[in-house]
Design a protein around this motif. Structure first.
Motif, PDB file in Angstrom:
ATOM      1  N   ALA A 190       0.840  -1.211   0.000  1.00 43.51           N
ATOM      2  CA  ALA A 190       0.000   0.000   0.000  1.00 43.51           C
ATOM      3  C   ALA A 190       0.870   1.255   0.000  1.00 43.51           C
ATOM      4  N   ASP A 191       0.458   2.258  -0.772  1.00 47.35           N
ATOM      5  CA  ASP A 191       1.180   3.533  -0.823  1.00 47.35           C
ATOM      6  C   ASP A 191       0.539   4.583   0.074  1.00 47.35           C
ATOM      7  N   HIS A 192      -0.764   4.582   0.143  1.00 42.43           N
ATOM      8  CA  HIS A 192      -1.498   5.593   0.901  1.00 42.43           C
ATOM      9  C   HIS A 192      -2.363   4.889   1.952  1.00 42.43           C
ATOM     10  N   VAL A 193      -2.038   5.123   3.209  1.00 42.39           N
ATOM     11  CA  VAL A 193      -2.654   4.387   4.309  1.00 42.39           C
ATOM     12  C   VAL A 193      -3.538   5.320   5.130  1.00 42.39           C
ATOM     13  N   ILE A 212       7.324  -0.624  12.316  1.00 50.22           N
ATOM     14  CA  ILE A 212       7.220  -1.733  11.362  1.00 50.22           C
ATOM     15  C   ILE A 212       7.285  -1.214   9.932  1.00 50.22           C
ATOM     16  N   LEU A 213       6.509  -0.168   9.639  1.00 44.86           N
ATOM     17  CA  LEU A 213       6.466   0.379   8.282  1.00 44.86           C
ATOM     18  C   LEU A 213       7.787   1.042   7.904  1.00 44.86           C
ATOM     19  N   ALA A 214       8.434   1.695   8.884  1.00 45.22           N
ATOM     20  CA  ALA A 214       9.709   2.369   8.594  1.00 45.22           C
ATOM     21  C   ALA A 214      10.812   1.371   8.268  1.00 45.22           C
ATOM     22  N   SER A 215      10.683   0.133   8.757  1.00 45.31           N
ATOM     23  CA  SER A 215      11.722  -0.877   8.514  1.00 45.31           C
ATOM     24  C   SER A 215      11.593  -1.544   7.153  1.00 45.31           C
ATOM     25  N   LYS A 216      10.497  -1.313   6.453  1.00 46.27           N
ATOM     26  CA  LYS A 216      10.279  -1.949   5.162  1.00 46.27           C
ATOM     27  C   LYS A 216      11.026  -1.202   4.059  1.00 46.27           C
ATOM     28  N   SER A 217      11.435  -1.948   3.042  1.00 48.13           N
ATOM     29  CA  SER A 217      12.178  -1.330   1.936  1.00 48.13           C
ATOM     30  C   SER A 217      11.276  -0.408   1.107  1.00 48.13           C
ATOM     31  N   ARG A 218      10.016  -0.810   0.972  1.00 51.23           N
ATOM     32  CA  ARG A 218       9.068   0.033   0.239  1.00 51.23           C
ATOM     33  C   ARG A 218       8.351   0.936   1.235  1.00 51.23           C
ATOM     34  N   LYS A 219       8.551   2.213   1.111  1.00 59.47           N
ATOM     35  CA  LYS A 219       7.988   3.175   2.072  1.00 59.47           C
ATOM     36  C   LYS A 219       6.600   3.640   1.621  1.00 59.47           C
ATOM     37  N   VAL A 220       5.754   3.925   2.616  1.00 63.58           N
ATOM     38  CA  VAL A 220       4.447   4.481   2.288  1.00 63.58           C
ATOM     39  C   VAL A 220       4.607   5.940   1.875  1.00 63.58           C
TER      40      VAL A 220
END
Length: 446
Positions: A190-193, A212-220
């Motif tokens: 997801a891009d926009h949460v 959790i989201l900040a640790s992912k390679s794909r950022k929101v």
């Protein structure tokens, strides 16, 4: 331990005290002088070996005396607990029969046997006695309005108690960790949460999801939270704290506050939903106050909104049925909670008293004195899983990574009484044999 006495109680409303059955148990008086006591010589006339034997003999006598004292104290506690339990049930039965005068006459003895600073049984009795007293008064007056934490001072005390509760038990962390694991799986790609929290309080859950989201390679690309609450001032401070967390992790964040309840929303436009957003709704049910407003209104909004995921954490406690049935169920439930808290904190702990008074006491009062957060005459939803299925949602299993994370969480706490069970895709966290919280997740049917 009041809850341990509940299954053995055979309550007779015509009897003056409850009866307890025992399964082959026999009291043993360790202090009974069944045999003549041997004559002991003074140590000064003993050899070294005889002195050692004398020390061992006296030590055994002291241990025997201590065991006798402990046994006597346990018997006294059990006797007091049974008497207290019987009086509480008699009082609740009188209330259920609208026999308010007889109910009021039982309160002085209940108050004498109970104390918010005593054993777990006495503490539970104290708060149920207070709730019964309030219920009797409200019955006389005909007032059954649900409580709402509108007062800033009281709300702040409640939030402080919740913070302490969060630090000493895994219950709140369980609800946060489990929901966040389910949410992060739903947000994959997801891009926009857009998270809609139906009772955000201090927003303690969301910094964990930020990490959790900040640790992912794909950022929101955008992250919005809409938080419902009863105070614009408190919502504003929550939004500011969350914005600081998000900024520190380079997450593009926006907070929208709604002073009110989801069930009172008349138009989806009030939620300011934007095209292309992945929407998640989080709903923490509790007995402190009415979170949702109109249940039917809340169900309608969820059906129209059709979020990608709904996460629900609720207490395993019914608010429907007869007053006496709800009372007995609540007595079981909070006896377990008081036992769990007492297992980790000493009786004189200030933290324990704060949680019991500001949190458990308020919940018990709302269940008993008011009849539950929804007893306002409106049709209420008894089983939200059935209502969600009717609204076009299906359950999402939490048996995978969410269950693994919940098990890791329980390992962080030293006491062994907490249990985790997966049942039909839901996760149930309990104390000993009694479920306390159930976490579930739901998504729209294709």
């Amino acid at each position: 331990m009041l809850r341990s006495l509940l299954p053995t109680l055979q309550y007779d409303p015509k009897a003056s005290s409850p009866a307890m059955t025992s399964a082959g148990k026999r009291a043993v008086d360790l202090a009974s002088p069944s045999a003549a006591e041997p004559i002991k010589r003074h140590r000064t006339h003993l050899s070294p070996v005889e002195k050692d034997l004398q020390y061992e003999e006296e030590g055994a006598d002291q241990l025997q005396a201590a065991a006798a004292g402990a046994s006597s104290a346990r018997e006294d506690d059990d006797s007091t607990g049974l008497r207290l339990l019987g009086l509480l049930l008699q009082c609740a039965e009188c209330v259920a029969m609208d026999n308010l005068d007889d109910a009021g006459q039982l309160l002085p003895e209940i108050a004498e046997l109970s104390s918010p600073f005593g054993s777990s049984a006495q503490r539970v009795g104290a708060y149920f006695a207070d709730a019964l007293s309030a219920r009797i008064i409200s019955s006389y007056l005909g007032i059954y309005s649900p409580f709402s934490p509108l007062c800033k001072t009281l709300h702040q005390k409640l939030l402080n108690a919740l913070q302490i509760f969060n630090s000493v038990t895994p219950l709140i962390k369980f609800s946060h960790f489990t929901a966040n694991q389910a949410i992060q799986q739903a947000l994959d790609g997801a891009d926009h949460v857009h998270i809609i929290d139906l009772d955000i309080m201090q927003g303690l859950q969301w910094p964990g999801l930020f990490h959790i989201l900040a640790s992912k390679s794909r950022k929101v690309k955008s992250f919005r939270i809409t938080g419902f609450g009863s105070s614009a001032e408190l919502l504003n401070s929550t939004g500011q704290r969350l914005a600081e967390f998000a900024t520190a992790l380079n997450i593009p964040f926006e907070f929208q506050q709604i002073e009110g309840k989801i069930g009172n929303i008349k138009d989806l436009n009030q939620l300011n939903v934007k095209a292309g957003e992945t929407i998640v709704v989080h709903w923490m049910h509790h007995c402190l106050y009415d979170v949702s407003g109109s249940d039917l209104g809340a169900s309608r909004i969820l059906t129209l909104l059709r979020p990608k995921l709904i996460t629900i954490v609720e207490q395993d406690l019914s608010h429907g049925g007869s007053f006496l049935g709800r009372f007995v169920e609540a007595l079981h439930y909070y006896s377990a909670l008081f036992d769990a808290l007492g297992d980790g904190l000493e009786a004189e702990s200030v933290e324990r008293h704060t949680v019991e008074q500001q949190l458990f006491g308020c919940e018990i009062r709302n269940i008993v004195a008011v009849g539950g957060p929804k007893r306002t005459g409106e049709v209420k939803v008894e089983r939200w899983e059935d209502e969600l299925v009717r609204g076009g949602f299906r359950p999402v299993s939490l048996a995978g990574n969410p269950a693994a994370q919940a098990n890791l969480l329980l390992g962080m706490f030293p006491w062994q009484g907490y249990t985790l069970v997966e049942e039909g895709g839901c996760l149930k966290l309990g104390w000993k044999d009694l479920p306390l919280l159930t976490a579930s997740a739901w998504q729209p049917c294709e």
